[in-house]
Design a protein around this motif. Structure first.
Motif, PDB file in Angstrom:
ATOM      1  N   TYR A   1       0.833  -1.211   0.000  1.00  0.00           N
ATOM      2  CA  TYR A   1       0.000   0.000   0.000  1.00  0.00           C
ATOM      3  C   TYR A   1       0.869   1.263   0.000  1.00  0.00           C
ATOM      4  O   TYR A   1       0.646   2.191  -0.783  1.00  0.00           O
ATOM      5  N   LEU A   2       1.890   1.297   0.868  1.00  0.00           N
ATOM      6  CA  LEU A   2       2.744   2.485   0.952  1.00  0.00           C
ATOM      7  C   LEU A   2       3.641   2.639  -0.271  1.00  0.00           C
ATOM      8  O   LEU A   2       4.002   3.766  -0.630  1.00  0.00           O
ATOM      9  N   MET A   3       3.962   1.538  -0.939  1.00  0.00           N
ATOM     10  CA  MET A   3       4.705   1.637  -2.204  1.00  0.00           C
ATOM     11  C   MET A   3       3.848   2.381  -3.236  1.00  0.00           C
ATOM     12  O   MET A   3       4.346   3.259  -3.945  1.00  0.00           O
ATOM     13  N   GLY A   4       2.589   2.012  -3.315  1.00  0.00           N
ATOM     14  CA  GLY A   4       1.680   2.691  -4.242  1.00  0.00           C
ATOM     15  C   GLY A   4       1.502   4.160  -3.902  1.00  0.00           C
ATOM     16  O   GLY A   4       1.531   5.026  -4.789  1.00  0.00           O
ATOM     17  N   ARG A   5       1.333   4.447  -2.607  1.00  0.00           N
ATOM     18  CA  ARG A   5       1.188   5.843  -2.174  1.00  0.00           C
ATOM     19  C   ARG A   5       2.444   6.655  -2.481  1.00  0.00           C
ATOM     20  O   ARG A   5       2.369   7.813  -2.874  1.00  0.00           O
ATOM     21  N   SER A   6       3.616   6.054  -2.267  1.00  0.00           N
ATOM     22  CA  SER A   6       4.858   6.794  -2.504  1.00  0.00           C
ATOM     23  C   SER A   6       5.056   7.069  -3.995  1.00  0.00           C
ATOM     24  O   SER A   6       5.545   8.138  -4.369  1.00  0.00           O
ATOM     25  N   CYS A   7       4.673   6.134  -4.850  1.00  0.00           N
ATOM     26  CA  CYS A   7       4.752   6.370  -6.306  1.00  0.00           C
ATOM     27  C   CYS A   7       3.831   7.517  -6.714  1.00  0.00           C
ATOM     28  O   CYS A   7       4.217   8.389  -7.496  1.00  0.00           O
ATOM     29  N   ALA A   8       2.619   7.508  -6.175  1.00  0.00           N
ATOM     30  CA  ALA A   8       1.666   8.576  -6.483  1.00  0.00           C
ATOM     31  C   ALA A   8       2.183   9.918  -5.972  1.00  0.00           C
ATOM     32  O   ALA A   8       2.043  10.952  -6.647  1.00  0.00           O
ATOM     33  N   THR A   9       2.790   9.923  -4.797  1.00  0.00           N
ATOM     34  CA  THR A   9       3.340  11.160  -4.231  1.00  0.00           C
ATOM     35  C   THR A   9       4.473  11.682  -5.095  1.00  0.00           C
ATOM     36  O   THR A   9       4.548  12.883  -5.380  1.00  0.00           O
ATOM     37  N   ARG A  10       5.348  10.796  -5.547  1.00  0.00           N
ATOM     38  CA  ARG A  10       6.478  11.212  -6.408  1.00  0.00           C
ATOM     39  C   ARG A  10       5.950  11.786  -7.722  1.00  0.00           C
ATOM     40  O   ARG A  10       6.432  12.818  -8.201  1.00  0.00           O
ATOM     41  N   GLN A  11       4.959  11.136  -8.309  1.00  0.00           N
ATOM     42  CA  GLN A  11       4.371  11.650  -9.552  1.00  0.00           C
ATOM     43  C   GLN A  11       3.745  13.021  -9.338  1.00  0.00           C
ATOM     44  O   GLN A  11       3.849  13.904 -10.195  1.00  0.00           O
ATOM     45  N   TRP A  12       3.106  13.216  -8.196  1.00  0.00           N
ATOM     46  CA  TRP A  12       2.500  14.508  -7.892  1.00  0.00           C
ATOM     47  C   TRP A  12       3.575  15.587  -7.809  1.00  0.00           C
ATOM     48  O   TRP A  12       3.416  16.672  -8.379  1.00  0.00           O
ATOM     49  N   TYR A  13       4.654  15.320  -7.084  1.00  0.00           N
ATOM     50  CA  TYR A  13       5.743  16.298  -6.969  1.00  0.00           C
ATOM     51  C   TYR A  13       6.349  16.598  -8.335  1.00  0.00           C
ATOM     52  O   TYR A  13       6.672  17.748  -8.644  1.00  0.00           O
ATOM     53  N   GLN A  14       6.506  15.579  -9.174  1.00  0.00           N
ATOM     54  CA  GLN A  14       7.056  15.800 -10.509  1.00  0.00           C
ATOM     55  C   GLN A  14       6.135  16.679 -11.349  1.00  0.00           C
ATOM     56  O   GLN A  14       6.611  17.490 -12.149  1.00  0.00           O
ATOM     57  N   SER A  15       4.827  16.551 -11.150  1.00  0.00           N
ATOM     58  CA  SER A  15       3.881  17.359 -11.929  1.00  0.00           C
ATOM     59  C   SER A  15       3.794  18.799 -11.423  1.00  0.00           C
ATOM     60  O   SER A  15       3.456  19.704 -12.179  1.00  0.00           O
ATOM     61  N   LYS A  16       4.077  19.028 -10.152  1.00  0.00           N
ATOM     62  CA  LYS A  16       3.948  20.370  -9.564  1.00  0.00           C
ATOM     63  C   LYS A  16       5.247  21.176  -9.574  1.00  0.00           C
ATOM     64  O   LYS A  16       5.207  22.399  -9.509  1.00  0.00           O
ATOM     65  N   PHE A  17       6.388  20.506  -9.614  1.00  0.00           N
ATOM     66  CA  PHE A  17       7.678  21.186  -9.529  1.00  0.00           C
ATOM     67  C   PHE A  17       8.545  20.798 -10.724  1.00  0.00           C
ATOM     68  O   PHE A  17       8.965  19.648 -10.835  1.00  0.00           O
ATOM     69  N   GLU A  18       8.818  21.777 -11.578  1.00  0.00           N
ATOM     70  CA  GLU A  18       9.670  21.512 -12.736  1.00  0.00           C
ATOM     71  C   GLU A  18      11.096  21.171 -12.314  1.00  0.00           C
ATOM     72  O   GLU A  18      11.795  20.435 -13.011  1.00  0.00           O
ATOM     73  N   ASP A  19      11.523  21.709 -11.167  1.00  0.00           N
ATOM     74  CA  ASP A  19      12.887  21.479 -10.694  1.00  0.00           C
ATOM     75  C   ASP A  19      12.994  20.292  -9.734  1.00  0.00           C
ATOM     76  O   ASP A  19      13.992  20.156  -9.018  1.00  0.00           O
ATOM     77  N   PHE A  20      11.986  19.403  -9.722  1.00  0.00           N
ATOM     78  CA  PHE A  20      12.043  18.242  -8.832  1.00  0.00           C
ATOM     79  C   PHE A  20      13.211  17.352  -9.258  1.00  0.00           C
ATOM     80  O   PHE A  20      13.328  16.980 -10.423  1.00  0.00           O
ATOM     81  N   PRO A  21      14.089  16.997  -8.318  1.00  0.00           N
ATOM     82  CA  PRO A  21      15.271  16.205  -8.668  1.00  0.00           C
ATOM     83  C   PRO A  21      14.901  14.827  -9.221  1.00  0.00           C
ATOM     84  O   PRO A  21      14.103  14.111  -8.625  1.00  0.00           O
ATOM     85  N   THR A  22      15.495  14.460 -10.330  1.00  0.00           N
ATOM     86  CA  THR A  22      15.166  13.187 -10.973  1.00  0.00           C
ATOM     87  C   THR A  22      15.749  11.992 -10.218  1.00  0.00           C
ATOM     88  O   THR A  22      15.249  10.882 -10.353  1.00  0.00           O
ATOM     89  N   HIS A  23      16.802  12.212  -9.428  1.00  0.00           N
ATOM     90  CA  HIS A  23      17.422  11.098  -8.702  1.00  0.00           C
ATOM     91  C   HIS A  23      16.659  10.711  -7.433  1.00  0.00           C
ATOM     92  O   HIS A  23      16.925   9.666  -6.851  1.00  0.00           O
ATOM     93  N   VAL A  24      15.698  11.523  -7.013  1.00  0.00           N
ATOM     94  CA  VAL A  24      14.925  11.221  -5.804  1.00  0.00           C
ATOM     95  C   VAL A  24      13.916  10.128  -6.146  1.00  0.00           C
ATOM     96  O   VAL A  24      13.067  10.295  -7.011  1.00  0.00           O
TER      97      VAL A  24
END
Length: 146
Positions: free
Chosen positions: A115-138
């Motif tokens: 469950y938390l793996m799925g939530r963390s993937c969704a959270t990472r995708q959200w940050y990538q969509s909101k921040f152009e400067d989101f680090p790709t290595h995170v």
């Protein structure tokens, strides 16, 4: 987090805790496992709860009073994963599983981890969509891997 979600999550933890306690009642009288993992489990639990608390503390410091803007979390393992608090929560549950050494807590830990793996993937995708400067290595949950 809204009240509905907090209530559902709290109720889930309560029901699962009660179920774990009841499952231990059911196995009374059975032989103890040959390998004692209580000390390893205690250490994992302490690392998990401490890491979870620390990263929630860092998250609580992101916004000042009245600030409604979103920010990329900094400090701790946030430079490697976007949800280190989830990682430490899983470590804590793994500790509980090692302490109890019964099937139910291991199944609960596996379900929680998925469950938390799925939530963390969704959270990472959200940050990538909101921040152009989101680090790709995170990564989402596990440093350098996932």
């Amino acid at each position: 987090m809204d009240t509905e979600a907090a209530t559902a999550i709290s109720l889930s933890y309560f029901i699962n805790s009660a179920s774990m306690i009841y499952s231990h009642h059911l196995i009374q009288g059975l032989p103890e496992p040959q390998t004692d993992l209580k000390y390893v489990g205690s250490l994992l639990f302490l690392v998990g709860i401490s890491g979870n608390f620390y990263h929630h503390y860092l998250l609580s410091k992101l916004r000042t009073k009245g600030d409604k803007s979103y920010k990329i979390p900094q400090g701790g393992l946030f430079s490697l994963v976007i949800c280190p608090h989830y990682l430490f929560e899983i470590i804590g549950f793994l500790g509980i599983s090692c302490i109890s050494q019964t099937l139910y807590p291991f199944c609960f830990t596996l379900g929680t981890a998925l469950y938390l793996m799925g939530r963390s993937c969704a959270t990472r995708q959200w940050y990538q969509s909101k921040f152009e400067d989101f680090p790709t290595h995170v990564k989402a949950l596990i440093p350098y891997i996932f």
